[in-house]
Scaffold this active site. Structure first.
Site, mmCIF file in Angstrom:
data_model
loop_
_atom_site.group_PDB
_atom_site.id
_atom_site.type_symbol
_atom_site.label_atom_id
_atom_site.label_comp_id
_atom_site.label_asym_id
_atom_site.label_seq_id
_atom_site.Cartn_x
_atom_site.Cartn_y
_atom_site.Cartn_z
ATOM 1 N N GLN A 1 -3.723 12.131 8.360
ATOM 2 C CA GLN A 1 -2.636 12.548 9.270
ATOM 3 C C GLN A 1 -2.266 11.424 10.246
ATOM 4 O O GLN A 1 -1.105 11.296 10.622
ATOM 5 C CB GLN A 1 -2.996 13.824 10.002
ATOM 6 C CG GLN A 1 -4.317 13.797 10.711
ATOM 7 C CD GLN A 1 -4.486 14.995 11.640
ATOM 8 O OE1 GLN A 1 -3.538 15.439 12.246
ATOM 9 N NE2 GLN A 1 -5.701 15.497 11.739
ATOM 10 N N PHE B 1 -1.200 7.136 2.206
ATOM 11 C CA PHE B 1 -0.525 8.075 3.108
ATOM 12 C C PHE B 1 0.428 7.358 4.056
ATOM 13 O O PHE B 1 1.550 7.808 4.279
ATOM 14 C CB PHE B 1 -1.563 8.871 3.902
ATOM 15 C CG PHE B 1 -2.285 9.860 3.046
ATOM 16 C CD1 PHE B 1 -1.709 11.073 2.752
ATOM 17 C CD2 PHE B 1 -3.527 9.568 2.524
ATOM 18 C CE1 PHE B 1 -2.354 11.993 1.953
ATOM 19 C CE2 PHE B 1 -4.188 10.474 1.718
ATOM 20 C CZ PHE B 1 -3.603 11.689 1.428
ATOM 21 N N GLY B 2 -0.031 6.231 4.638
ATOM 22 C CA GLY B 2 0.781 5.536 5.631
ATOM 23 C C GLY B 2 1.960 4.829 4.993
ATOM 24 O O GLY B 2 3.111 4.986 5.440
ATOM 25 N N VAL C 1 -2.151 -7.498 -3.995
ATOM 26 C CA VAL C 1 -1.854 -8.510 -2.976
ATOM 27 C C VAL C 1 -3.138 -9.264 -2.645
ATOM 28 O O VAL C 1 -4.202 -8.665 -2.459
ATOM 29 C CB VAL C 1 -1.244 -7.846 -1.719
ATOM 30 C CG1 VAL C 1 -1.158 -8.828 -0.563
ATOM 31 C CG2 VAL C 1 0.137 -7.293 -2.038
ATOM 32 N N GLY D 1 0.825 -1.205 0.000
ATOM 33 C CA GLY D 1 0.000 0.000 0.000
ATOM 34 C C GLY D 1 0.857 1.251 0.000
ATOM 35 O O GLY D 1 1.661 1.454 0.911
ATOM 36 N N GLU E 1 -18.585 17.892 2.215
ATOM 37 C CA GLU E 1 -17.796 18.532 1.157
ATOM 38 C C GLU E 1 -18.407 18.260 -0.214
ATOM 39 O O GLU E 1 -18.513 19.135 -1.066
ATOM 40 C CB GLU E 1 -16.344 18.034 1.219
ATOM 41 C CG GLU E 1 -15.637 18.556 2.467
ATOM 42 C CD GLU E 1 -14.219 18.049 2.641
ATOM 43 O OE1 GLU E 1 -13.867 17.025 2.032
ATOM 44 O OE2 GLU E 1 -13.459 18.689 3.412
#
Ligand SMILES: Cc1cc2nc3c(=O)[nH]c(=O)nc-3n(C[C@H](O)[C@H](O)[C@H](O)COP(=O)(O)OP(=O)(O)OC[C@H]3O[C@@H](n4cnc5c(N)ncnc54)[C@H](O)[C@@H]3O)c2cc1C
Length: 458
Positions: free
Chosen positions: A327, A24-25, A89, A21, A181
């Site tokens: 975040q 972000f992480g 995967v 992956g 949004e």
């Protein structure tokens, strides 16, 4: 199918970290390991890293997909110790310590990091996914954009008032930041951007409904910010329906609180479920499918395997589970990358992860946003400005930051949106008579979204 080891035959004695992956992480973890004496392989089903928080702007024609996506290889190209594999995967062989890919190949690891994110959950109604796409992938954002724009085109040539009304109705399911949004952006698209572009319909009369089963929108934010967001959305003409669950979805519309609402576009922004990483490992997961991890992000009972971001469950200092936010994933990735380096190269134990809240935010249309920093909170245009600065800053490269800033400034000044292309999910044109070939439709629309319902009624 023959199983192929995709990693180069190693005469290489360096430890090998595999990261699944590049969201972000995963990307933050890889960057933290860049330039070290550790061999790193990053595997992702896509060849690009996607800036998910701005997907709703692709779905509402404000940005193009390429503005918010960047090739993973390009991002990591400056680190010779990092290899990128594009692949899906499908499993993990814990005994053999290798990752299995859909094409039958395998990638062995010394340490494995699972950062495979989440997808939308339809609460057991997976058949709704086709009709009401969620905002998680570029493909879905393009589909939603095409559907929205195509519905206005079809309304323009439809001679049937009821059908026109349905085509010009958008239902957004879920009153979290994504739904808020999205609803605000669709309302702006109709009220301002498209306002003068049609001859027979008046796009300003398009209806946008935001449906939330809970008692209020933005339930993860303090109550006053939720009320502010609702007022701002209603000023834009969005009908906010709280305390009403979606009970059914068909290609013709949705049943909300016992009432069927015909709609041309339905967007799903409600529950999420984690990636199936927990089932690959055969470990217990929580109700959302997330892997409960130790404080150092290791997976209990699975030596040398770590999980982070949306696919992991970890309590914060207040004892509540950390939210599924970019975040959180990013900070966990940075923390784990640094920890793995210290562990693999210097034999140090991994430290527990501590989340530092940099503020939770949602934009509510032009020049309005909410920002929650925990003890402090902001709303209005300054929050909006901060939202814009933070999101531009978080985009991966300088060129993208410049491009997006220019497009936002242009849109802010002119209300125009550059990405109004219908390129996917194109329904067949409607063979209906155009009743009034000149000028706007003779029979005027009822401009009230629900004549029998007070706006904002909960
Ligand atoms: C519409 C929307 C708006 C959001 N807005 C905000 C916001 O404003 N602020 C904020 O902080 N958060 C926001 N979030 C939440 C944020 O996007 C997520 O928390 C964050 O993306 C999680 O990061 P991650 O690294 O865990 O997963 P992701 O960023 O989702 O990355 C997962 C990666 O894993 C890859 N992958 C998945 N399965 C496989 C597989 N089987 N094989 C190979 N690769 C795989 C995917 O391709 C992807 O690249 C938003 C989310 C959505 C949907």
């Amino acid at each position: 199918m023959p199983r192929i080891d995709r990693t180069p035959a190693p005469l290489d004695s360096r430890p090998h970290v595999v990261i699944v992956g590049a969201g972000f992480g995963g990307l933050a973890c890889a960057e933290a390991l860049g330039g070290t004496n550790i061999r790193v392989t990053v595997i992702d089903r896509n060849n690009y890293h996607l800036f998910v928080p701005l997907l709703y702007q692709v779905a509402t024609a404000a940005l193009s997909p390429a503005d918010i996506a960047e090739p993973i290889r390009r991002i990591l190209s400056r680190h010779p110790n990092i290899d990128v594999v594009m692949g899906e995967v499908t499993g993990i062989d814990r005994a053999a310590r290798q990752v299995e890919l859909a094409d039958g190949s395998v990638v062995p690891y010394d340490r494995l990091v699972l950062a495979t994110g989440s997808s939308y959950s339809y609460f057991g109604h997976d058949d709704w996914a086709e009709i009401a796409p969620g905002l998680k992938t570029i493909e879905n954002a393009r589909r939603i954009r095409a559907r929205l724009l195509m519905n206005f085109e079809q309304a323009e040539i439809s001679g049937d008032a009821a059908r026109r009304k349905a085509l010009m109705t958008t239902i957004v399911v879920g009153g979290g930041p994504t739904g808020v949004e999205m609803a605000g952006s669709v309302a702006e698209l109709a009220r301002y951007t498209l306002a003068r572009d049609f001859r027979r319909i008046d796009p300003r009369t398009a209806r946008v409904l935001l449906v939330e089963a809970g008692p209020r929108i933005l339930s993860g934010f303090p109550e006053d910010l939720g009320h502010y967001a609702r007022r701002k959305l209603e000023e834009l003409g969005v009908v906010v329906l709280t305390g009403q669950a979606v009970e059914g979805i068909t290609p013709e519309g949705a049943t909300v609180g016992g009432r069927f609402i015909p709609a041309g576009t339905i967007v799903w922004g409600a529950g999420v479920k984690a990636s199936p990483a927990g089932s690959w490992l055969g470990v217990e997961t929580d109700r959302s499918g997330r892997i409960p991890v130790n404080a150092d992000l290791s997976v209990p009972g699975a030596p040398d395997v770590y999980a982070l971001g949306d696919t992991a469950a970890l309590a914060g200092e207040d004892g509540k589970p950390l939210p599924g936010l970019a975040q959180v994933a990013k900070q966990q990735g940075e923390h784990l990358g640094g920890g793995l380096e210290a562990s693999l190269l210097r034999g140090q134990p991994l430290a527990p992860f501590r989340f530092r809240n940099r503020g939770n935010t949602a934009i509510v249309g032009r020049s309005a946003a909410v920002f929650d920093f925990g003890r402090h909170r902001l709303k209005g245009w300054f929050a909006w400005l901060l939202w814009a600065v933070v999101h531009v800053y978080l985009l991966v490269n300088f060129q993208k930051r410049m491009l997006v800033t220019m497009q936002w400034l242009w849109r802010w000044a002119t209300y125009q949106r550059g990405a109004r292309l219908i390129t996917a999910d194109r329904p067949a044109p409607v063979a209906e008579a155009v009743t009034s070939p000149h000028g706007r439709e003779a029979e005027p629309f009822d401009p009230r979204p629900f004549p029998d319902m007070k706006r904002g009624q909960g």
